[in-house]
Design a protein around this motif. Sequence first.
Motif, PDB file in Angstrom:
ATOM      1  N   LEU A 212       0.948  -1.194   0.007  1.00 29.90           N
ATOM      2  CA  LEU A 212       0.089  -0.029   0.079  1.00 29.90           C
ATOM      3  C   LEU A 212       0.834   1.288   0.008  1.00 29.90           C
ATOM      4  O   LEU A 212       1.869   1.261   0.609  1.00 29.90           O
ATOM      5  N   ASP A 213       0.482   2.313  -0.837  1.00 32.52           N
ATOM      6  CA  ASP A 213       1.256   3.578  -0.861  1.00 32.52           C
ATOM      7  C   ASP A 213       0.842   4.309   0.529  1.00 32.52           C
ATOM      8  O   ASP A 213      -0.120   4.024   1.227  1.00 32.52           O
ATOM      9  N   PRO A 214       1.691   5.425   0.866  1.00 29.67           N
ATOM     10  CA  PRO A 214       1.305   5.985   2.124  1.00 29.67           C
ATOM     11  C   PRO A 214      -0.019   6.491   2.086  1.00 29.67           C
ATOM     12  O   PRO A 214      -0.543   7.206   1.173  1.00 29.67           O
ATOM     13  N   GLY A 215      -0.658   6.448   3.197  1.00 28.93           N
ATOM     14  CA  GLY A 215      -2.225   6.893   3.594  1.00 28.93           C
ATOM     15  C   GLY A 215      -3.384   5.926   2.808  1.00 28.93           C
ATOM     16  O   GLY A 215      -4.300   6.383   2.993  1.00 28.93           O
ATOM     17  N   THR A 216      -2.857   4.978   2.283  1.00 24.10           N
ATOM     18  CA  THR A 216      -3.864   4.202   1.770  1.00 24.10           C
ATOM     19  C   THR A 216      -4.496   3.070   2.990  1.00 24.10           C
ATOM     20  O   THR A 216      -3.557   2.264   3.519  1.00 24.10           O
ATOM     21  N   ILE A 217      -5.549   3.295   3.117  1.00 22.86           N
ATOM     22  CA  ILE A 217      -6.343   2.100   4.303  1.00 22.86           C
ATOM     23  C   ILE A 217      -7.325   1.403   3.673  1.00 22.86           C
ATOM     24  O   ILE A 217      -8.171   2.214   2.845  1.00 22.86           O
ATOM     25  N   THR A 218      -7.805   0.219   4.203  1.00 18.93           N
ATOM     26  CA  THR A 218      -8.993  -0.423   3.557  1.00 18.93           C
ATOM     27  C   THR A 218     -10.056   0.044   4.335  1.00 18.93           C
ATOM     28  O   THR A 218     -10.093   0.846   5.307  1.00 18.93           O
ATOM     29  N   ARG A 219     -11.495  -0.086   3.920  1.00 19.36           N
ATOM     30  CA  ARG A 219     -12.654  -0.132   4.379  1.00 19.36           C
ATOM     31  C   ARG A 219     -12.645  -1.055   5.671  1.00 19.36           C
ATOM     32  O   ARG A 219     -11.916  -1.882   5.858  1.00 19.36           O
TER      33      ARG A 219
ATOM     34  N   ALA B   4       0.230   4.135   7.250  1.00 19.85           N
ATOM     35  CA  ALA B   4       0.668   5.326   7.927  1.00 19.85           C
ATOM     36  C   ALA B   4       0.624   6.568   6.774  1.00 19.85           C
ATOM     37  O   ALA B   4       1.111   6.329   5.669  1.00 19.85           O
ATOM     38  N   ASP B   5       0.371   7.739   7.051  1.00 25.88           N
ATOM     39  CA  ASP B   5       0.571   8.705   5.989  1.00 25.88           C
ATOM     40  C   ASP B   5       1.815   8.940   5.569  1.00 25.88           C
ATOM     41  O   ASP B   5       2.114   9.496   4.399  1.00 25.88           O
ATOM     42  N   ASP B   6       2.900   8.551   6.381  1.00 23.86           N
ATOM     43  CA  ASP B   6       4.268   8.914   6.098  1.00 23.86           C
ATOM     44  C   ASP B   6       4.974   7.744   5.579  1.00 23.86           C
ATOM     45  O   ASP B   6       6.213   7.902   5.443  1.00 23.86           O
ATOM     46  N   SER B   7       4.367   6.472   5.219  1.00 23.05           N
ATOM     47  CA  SER B   7       5.111   5.486   4.897  1.00 23.05           C
ATOM     48  C   SER B   7       4.236   4.311   3.780  1.00 23.05           C
ATOM     49  O   SER B   7       3.063   4.085   4.258  1.00 23.05           O
ATOM     50  N   PRO B   8       4.915   3.944   3.251  1.00 26.71           N
ATOM     51  CA  PRO B   8       4.343   2.684   2.490  1.00 26.71           C
ATOM     52  C   PRO B   8       4.113   1.556   3.493  1.00 26.71           C
ATOM     53  O   PRO B   8       4.733   1.652   4.590  1.00 26.71           O
TER      54      PRO B   8
END
Length: 134
Positions: free
Chosen positions: A50-57, A105-109
């Motif tokens: 996942l790219d930084p900031g990507t989260i699942t539902r 997290a927003d700052d890390s893959p």
Amino acid sequence: MSASNPKTMTIRRPGNAIRSPEGVATAPFWVEMLLEGSADGENTAMRAALDPGTITRWHTHPMGQLLYVLSGHGLAQNEGGPIEALRAGDAVWFAPGERHWHGAADDSPFSYISVQPTENGIVVEWLQPVEGQS
């Protein structure tokens, strides 16, 4: 899906990643299937990046899920619980039916391997987006 787990030793080499389906996370992410069981009790397993900031539902797994963190800084939360930081080497178990989400997290893959058994042909039920996150 009519696939079942292999009946003999099987090696899957890296390089067969596809994009996740639309609508399961805040952005598509890379998924590489490692096992694709469809019979009750068979496991599905995947490597995800996942790219930084990507989260699942929010989602659940009928027979639970084991998530093993490979790299990066991730986050996970079960319903009603605090948001937990995840790092390489962490293993997280989500119980059968436990509502949860996970992602970068927003700052890390963030990359992980997940293993989830099949029940009645289902390995995951996708729910609503996470409020207040990316």
